[in-house]
Enzyme design. Structure first.
Site, PDB file in Angstrom:
ATOM      1  N   GLY A  11       0.788  -1.234   0.000  1.00 29.24           N
ATOM      2  CA  GLY A  11       0.000   0.000   0.000  1.00 29.24           C
ATOM      3  C   GLY A  11       0.812   1.273   0.000  1.00 29.24           C
ATOM      4  CE  LYS A  13      -2.884   5.782  -0.698  1.00 26.84           C
ATOM      5  NZ  LYS A  13      -3.984   6.655  -0.202  1.00 26.84           N
ATOM      6  N   PRO A  15       5.014   9.435  -4.850  1.00 31.84           N
ATOM      7  CG  PRO A  15       5.168  11.546  -3.876  1.00 31.84           C
ATOM      8  CD  PRO A  15       5.446  10.093  -3.601  1.00 31.84           C
ATOM      9  N   GLY A  18      10.434  12.678  -8.397  1.00 33.81           N
ATOM     10  CA  GLY A  18      11.069  13.153  -7.170  1.00 33.81           C
ATOM     11  C   GLY A  18      12.291  13.987  -7.489  1.00 33.81           C
ATOM     12  CG  LEU A  19      15.291  17.509  -5.855  1.00 33.46           C
ATOM     13  CD1 LEU A  19      15.384  18.187  -7.220  1.00 33.46           C
ATOM     14  CD2 LEU A  19      15.305  18.558  -4.736  1.00 33.46           C
ATOM     15  N   GLY A  20      16.202  14.204  -7.011  1.00 35.39           N
ATOM     16  CA  GLY A  20      17.418  13.514  -6.615  1.00 35.39           C
ATOM     17  C   GLY A  20      18.422  14.497  -6.048  1.00 35.39           C
ATOM     18  CG  ASP A  46      16.666   9.329  -3.708  1.00 37.89           C
ATOM     19  OD1 ASP A  46      16.142   8.236  -3.426  1.00 37.89           O
ATOM     20  OD2 ASP A  46      17.893   9.466  -3.926  1.00 37.89           O
ATOM     21  CE1 TYR A  51      23.708   9.165  -3.042  1.00 38.79           C
ATOM     22  CE2 TYR A  51      21.612  10.313  -2.860  1.00 38.79           C
ATOM     23  CZ  TYR A  51      22.371   9.292  -3.389  1.00 38.79           C
ATOM     24  OH  TYR A  51      21.797   8.405  -4.261  1.00 38.79           O
ATOM     25  CE  LYS A  80      18.994   5.989  -2.664  1.00 37.24           C
ATOM     26  NZ  LYS A  80      19.119   7.456  -2.486  1.00 37.24           N
ATOM     27  CG  HIS A 113      23.109   3.507  -1.616  1.00 37.79           C
ATOM     28  ND1 HIS A 113      23.530   4.744  -1.167  1.00 37.79           N
ATOM     29  CD2 HIS A 113      22.871   3.686  -2.925  1.00 37.79           C
ATOM     30  CE1 HIS A 113      23.526   5.614  -2.171  1.00 37.79           C
ATOM     31  NE2 HIS A 113      23.145   4.986  -3.255  1.00 37.79           N
TER      32      HIS A 113
END
Length: 327
Positions: A11, A13, A15, A18-20, A46, A51, A80, A113
């Protein structure tokens, strides 16, 4: 505008764009990019421990939450487990570190990751190209991932850069099914077999480097790794032809194609103009002829940009997920 969402396993949800934030570490750039994205309507962000930008993202999100402009439940946050955390004894530790960095009580999805774990040196920074692969037990690691859901630290869990065999092993030995697989996916590397496998199991496929990562060679050069010729979304004549037909940019066509494939692109940009353009992909659709032309751009493995060539010593590990460079 309201972004369409995809409902998948358990379930979840998510979008559909997305913005990386990979390769975005400048505090000023990230703050500007994230504020622009949220103002445009992005509700899917994300990031990853590796990062090194979770804290900056967390501060921006806090400003939006405390101002009342955004509710926590209105934004989908992915982070991640880093490669040096891919061990059953380190999952919870890195989950907690990411939550602290982000200033959140939970993330919407927590991903493994990479399917191979490496050595970890506390309080020591080991360059990516000097990491040493370690024994990696996906079943034991997944049990620890499930515990993060049980503890309320992650709503859903998934994987990144896994191949079909690796996902199948987890799928057949888990209590909580993987809800997402994040892989490199762009017009020159479309991975139809792996995408179809995930869709058959109702696993969301999130496309990283959906614009063929034009700055990937900068990243490789910093690691001292040989630079290679890369296919270019922005100059490709076939994509340009489709773009002119719809009065859109090449990037918008490439992103719309991935969405029409049923996948979820997460383009990274720190340019306000590009961030807005990347989001403006829901006011047109591609026809069958467009889809055929773009499908024919698939190069298979030669089109892979992010081949993790900097992890050379990992190639002989039994869990290496890609074709070996000498094959």
């Amino acid at each position: 505008m309201n972004v369409p969402v995809k409902i998948v396993t358990n379930g979840m949800k998510i979008p559909t764009i997305g913005l990386g934030t990979w390769q975005a570490t400048s505090e000023t750039e990230i703050e500007s990019a994230l504020n622009t994205a949220l103002e445009c309507g992005y509700r899917h962000i994300d990031t990853a421990y590796a990062y090194q930008n979770e804290e900056i993202i967390g501060r921006v999100l806090k400003n939006w939450f405390t101002s009342g402009k955004l509710k926590r439940e209105e934004v989908f946050i992915t982070t991640k487990l880093p490669i040096f955390g891919v061990h059953e004894d380190r999952v919870e530790m890195f989950m907690d570190r990411s939550l602290k960095n982000l200033g959140l009580k939970y993330v919407d999805i927590y991903l493994i990751h990479f399917p191979i774990g490496s050595n970890f040196v506390e309080n020591g920074e080991v360059p990516l190209n000097q990491l040493i692969p370690e024994r990696t037990d996906h079943i034991e690691i997944w049990k620890k991932m499930e515990e993060q859901v049980d503890a309320g630290k992650a709503k859903f869990i998934g994987v990144s850069n896994f191949n079909e065999r690796q996902i199948e092993k987890i799928w057949n030995n888990c209590r909580i099914k993987p809800a997402c697989q994040q892989i490199e996916l762009q017009v020159f590397l479309q991975q139809p077999k792996l995408v179809n496998y995930c869709h058959e199991k109702n696993i969301a496929v999130v496309a990283y480097s959906p614009l063929a990562s034009p700055k990937y060679n900068n990243f490789m050069a910093d690691l001292g790794v040989e630079i290679k010729d890369l296919p270019n979304v922005f100059t490709n004549p076939i994509i340009r032809e489709v773009a002119e037909k719809h009065k859109k940019t090449n990037a918008q066509i490439a992103l719309r194609y991935l969405i029409d494939m049923g996948t979820i692109p997460i383009p990274k940009s720190v340019s306000p103009l590009r961030i807005r353009e990347n989001f403006e992909v829901f006011d047109f659709s591609l026809d069958a002829d467009d889809m055929k032309k773009l499908k024919n751009l698939d190069l298979g493995e030669p089109g892979r940009i992010c081949d993790c060539n900097f992890l050379k010593r990992f190639e002989d590990h039994p869990e290496w997920p890609f074709p070996k460079s000498n094959q």
